[in-house]
Write a protein that holds these residues in place. Structure first.
Motif, PDB file in Angstrom:
ATOM      1  N   GLN A   1       0.825  -1.204   0.000  1.00 50.93           N
ATOM      2  CA  GLN A   1       0.000   0.000   0.000  1.00 50.93           C
ATOM      3  C   GLN A   1       0.862   1.258   0.000  1.00 50.93           C
ATOM      4  O   GLN A   1       0.568   2.234  -0.705  1.00 50.93           O
ATOM      5  CB  GLN A   1      -0.938  -0.006   1.211  1.00 50.93           C
ATOM      6  N   HIS A   2       1.940   1.237   0.778  1.00 45.77           N
ATOM      7  CA  HIS A   2       2.857   2.381   0.834  1.00 45.77           C
ATOM      8  C   HIS A   2       3.470   2.656  -0.539  1.00 45.77           C
ATOM      9  O   HIS A   2       3.493   3.810  -1.008  1.00 45.77           O
ATOM     10  CB  HIS A   2       3.957   2.091   1.858  1.00 45.77           C
ATOM     11  N   LEU A   3       3.918   1.611  -1.213  1.00 46.26           N
ATOM     12  CA  LEU A   3       4.539   1.772  -2.533  1.00 46.26           C
ATOM     13  C   LEU A   3       3.509   2.189  -3.590  1.00 46.26           C
ATOM     14  O   LEU A   3       3.817   2.986  -4.473  1.00 46.26           O
ATOM     15  CB  LEU A   3       5.227   0.469  -2.941  1.00 46.26           C
ATOM     16  N   CYS A   4       2.308   1.671  -3.446  1.00 45.91           N
ATOM     17  CA  CYS A   4       1.229   2.057  -4.372  1.00 45.91           C
ATOM     18  C   CYS A   4       0.905   3.545  -4.230  1.00 45.91           C
ATOM     19  O   CYS A   4       0.711   4.249  -5.220  1.00 45.91           O
ATOM     20  CB  CYS A   4      -0.002   1.199  -4.119  1.00 45.91           C
ATOM     21  N   GLN A   5       0.877   4.026  -2.994  1.00 46.09           N
ATOM     22  CA  GLN A   5       0.601   5.436  -2.737  1.00 46.09           C
ATOM     23  C   GLN A   5       1.682   6.348  -3.308  1.00 46.09           C
ATOM     24  O   GLN A   5       1.437   7.515  -3.626  1.00 46.09           O
ATOM     25  CB  GLN A   5       0.452   5.670  -1.235  1.00 46.09           C
ATOM     26  N   LEU A   6       2.897   5.798  -3.453  1.00 49.90           N
ATOM     27  CA  LEU A   6       3.997   6.563  -4.052  1.00 49.90           C
ATOM     28  C   LEU A   6       3.944   6.539  -5.574  1.00 49.90           C
ATOM     29  O   LEU A   6       4.789   7.152  -6.242  1.00 49.90           O
ATOM     30  CB  LEU A   6       5.341   6.006  -3.561  1.00 49.90           C
ATOM     31  N   GLY A   7       2.964   5.813  -6.160  1.00 49.05           N
ATOM     32  CA  GLY A   7       2.777   5.786  -7.597  1.00 49.05           C
ATOM     33  C   GLY A   7       3.349   4.573  -8.312  1.00 49.05           C
ATOM     34  O   GLY A   7       3.309   4.497  -9.541  1.00 49.05           O
ATOM     35  N   HIS A   8       3.864   3.611  -7.569  1.00 54.04           N
ATOM     36  CA  HIS A   8       4.445   2.420  -8.199  1.00 54.04           C
ATOM     37  C   HIS A   8       3.337   1.467  -8.639  1.00 54.04           C
ATOM     38  O   HIS A   8       2.402   1.174  -7.874  1.00 54.04           O
ATOM     39  CB  HIS A   8       5.386   1.708  -7.223  1.00 54.04           C
ATOM     40  N   ARG A   9       3.458   0.990  -9.890  1.00 52.27           N
ATOM     41  CA  ARG A   9       2.483   0.035 -10.416  1.00 52.27           C
ATOM     42  C   ARG A   9       3.119  -1.327 -10.664  1.00 52.27           C
ATOM     43  O   ARG A   9       2.424  -2.343 -10.703  1.00 52.27           O
ATOM     44  CB  ARG A   9       1.908   0.538 -11.748  1.00 52.27           C
ATOM     45  N   ARG A  10       4.420  -1.338 -10.852  1.00 45.67           N
ATOM     46  CA  ARG A  10       5.126  -2.594 -11.133  1.00 45.67           C
ATOM     47  C   ARG A  10       6.058  -2.890  -9.956  1.00 45.67           C
ATOM     48  O   ARG A  10       7.212  -2.442  -9.912  1.00 45.67           O
ATOM     49  CB  ARG A  10       5.894  -2.476 -12.449  1.00 45.67           C
ATOM     50  N   ILE A  11       5.526  -3.643  -9.003  1.00 39.56           N
ATOM     51  CA  ILE A  11       6.243  -3.949  -7.764  1.00 39.56           C
ATOM     52  C   ILE A  11       6.670  -5.412  -7.778  1.00 39.56           C
ATOM     53  O   ILE A  11       5.876  -6.310  -8.086  1.00 39.56           O
ATOM     54  CB  ILE A  11       5.344  -3.684  -6.534  1.00 39.56           C
ATOM     55  N   ALA A  12       7.938  -5.662  -7.456  1.00 40.12           N
ATOM     56  CA  ALA A  12       8.477  -7.024  -7.440  1.00 40.12           C
ATOM     57  C   ALA A  12       8.658  -7.498  -6.007  1.00 40.12           C
ATOM     58  O   ALA A  12       8.738  -6.699  -5.064  1.00 40.12           O
ATOM     59  CB  ALA A  12       9.811  -7.072  -8.175  1.00 40.12           C
ATOM     60  N   PHE A  13       8.722  -8.819  -5.867  1.00 42.83           N
ATOM     61  CA  PHE A  13       8.932  -9.431  -4.553  1.00 42.83           C
ATOM     62  C   PHE A  13      10.081 -10.430  -4.641  1.00 42.83           C
ATOM     63  O   PHE A  13      10.008 -11.407  -5.375  1.00 42.83           O
ATOM     64  CB  PHE A  13       7.645 -10.130  -4.091  1.00 42.83           C
ATOM     65  N   VAL A  14      11.167 -10.139  -3.915  1.00 42.24           N
ATOM     66  CA  VAL A  14      12.288 -11.071  -3.789  1.00 42.24           C
ATOM     67  C   VAL A  14      12.000 -11.913  -2.552  1.00 42.24           C
ATOM     68  O   VAL A  14      12.121 -11.446  -1.427  1.00 42.24           O
ATOM     69  CB  VAL A  14      13.629 -10.322  -3.651  1.00 42.24           C
TER      70      VAL A  14
END
Length: 346
Positions: A180-193
């Motif tokens: 949610q934090h990253l989405c609020q910053l405008g990120h749409r392509r989020i990866a998970f390591v």
């Protein structure tokens, strides 16, 4: 050459010095109510003057308890050098030491199934109970200990609805807050390591990541999830895979802070500015997270509290007492730092 021979002081020596019976001396040292305060003080003072130390082994044999908790480190870690595990270990040791218990640590090495080691410990009666760490989704250790009726407490859960005492963190909540934090910053392509998929904690992280990405309408490309070794090196190598993609992620979440620090190193080696060109976040909030360059956004897990609560449960079990709260799920908290948005700090 002057050689000093150590002399063992016994209860008989104290009894002879204070002109009391051995039984009276023993009861005075154990603060029994039927011994007068004056006699108790005299016995304890004399014992201290003579350098008396109780025979712990004999006491434990008499009680038919070892007053020792066993920890068998699984083949997939954690390592004692892991900062988060170090905090958890300190919490356990502090709690059980207050109850007069010791912790016996051994390693399973490269053996994938630690069950034979548990069988050996139970058969030899070397410990009164076990502390189980890094639980797996379907954990043979938990199954075996339940079947044997052994006393144990786990830091972690399993997928089965088995009844056993545990302390764990709500990884789903922590992951949801990061996405949610990253989405609020405008990120749409989020990866998970991600760490090893058979670990319950990683399973909950991954499940929450996929669900949060879907609910927020973000890019759900399966190539954005890359599994790696749970170390800085593992995070670095997984990040290299992500950065080699035709459409790289603009934000990367890692299962642990150590992995996230590896991701940051890989990004910097690619000439990217962490916190501007790519956002990076982790889990744990180890001390390095606050001193890294840039400082690391992370989900703070109360590792010491987890260990302390587990230690209190273990102490109760070792003493034959009931556990007040046998299942505890602690809430983590989001700590926002430079690695997800440098502009907030400039």
């Amino acid at each position: 050459m002057d050689r000093t021979v150590a002399v063992t002081v016994t209860l008989k020596d104290i009894a002879r010095q204070v002109n009391r019976s051995v039984t009276t001396v023993s009861r005075a040292l154990h603060d029994c109510a039927d011994v007068s305060p004056e006699t108790r003080d005299l016995v304890k003072y004399t014992a201290a003057q003579l350098g008396y130390a109780p025979n712990v082994v004999a006491q434990r044999l008499q009680k038919q308890r070892t007053e020792t908790i066993g920890l068998i480190l699984p083949h997939h870690g954690p390592r004692l050098s892991d900062p988060s595990f170090g905090d958890m270990l300190t919490g356990v040791v502090d709690a059980i030491a207050g109850a007069g218990l010791d912790l016996l640590i051994s390693s399973a090495g490269d053996v994938p199934d630690e069950t034979p080691l548990y069988r050996q410990r139970i058969g030899s009666r070397r410990v009164d109970g076990f502390w189980v760490v890094r639980t797996r989704c379907h954990d043979p250790r938990i199954r075996y200990l339940i079947e044997q009726g052994a006393a144990f407490v786990a830091c972690g859960r399993v997928m089965e609805a088995w009844d056993f005492p545990y302390v764990d963190v709500d990884y789903k909540h922590g992951m949801r807050s990061l996405v949610q934090h990253l989405c609020q910053l405008g990120h749409r392509r989020i990866a998970f390591v991600t760490g090893w998929s058979d670990l319950t904690s990683v399973h909950h992280q991954r499940q929450s990541f996929v669900q949060s990405v879907s609910e927020l309408g973000l890019d759900d490309d399966p190539e954005l999830i890359v599994e790696g070794e749970m170390s800085q090196h593992g995070g670095y190598r997984a990040a290299q895979v992500l950065f080699s993609q035709r459409q790289p992620a603009t934000a990367i979440i890692a299962s642990t802070d150590l992995m996230a620090l590896g991701v940051m190193s890989a990004a910097q080696d690619q000439g990217l500015e962490v916190g501007s060109d790519v956002a990076v976040a982790g889990f744990d909030d180890i001390p390095l997270a606050e001193t890294a360059h840039p400082t690391l956004t992370t989900v703070r897990q109360p590792a010491y509290q987890m260990g302390q609560l587990a230690g209190q449960m273990l102490a109760a079990l070792a003493q034959g007492q009931p556990i007040a709260r046998p299942r505890v799920l602690l809430q983590p908290s989001l700590i926002i730092r430079q690695s997800t948005n440098l502009d907030l700090w400039l």
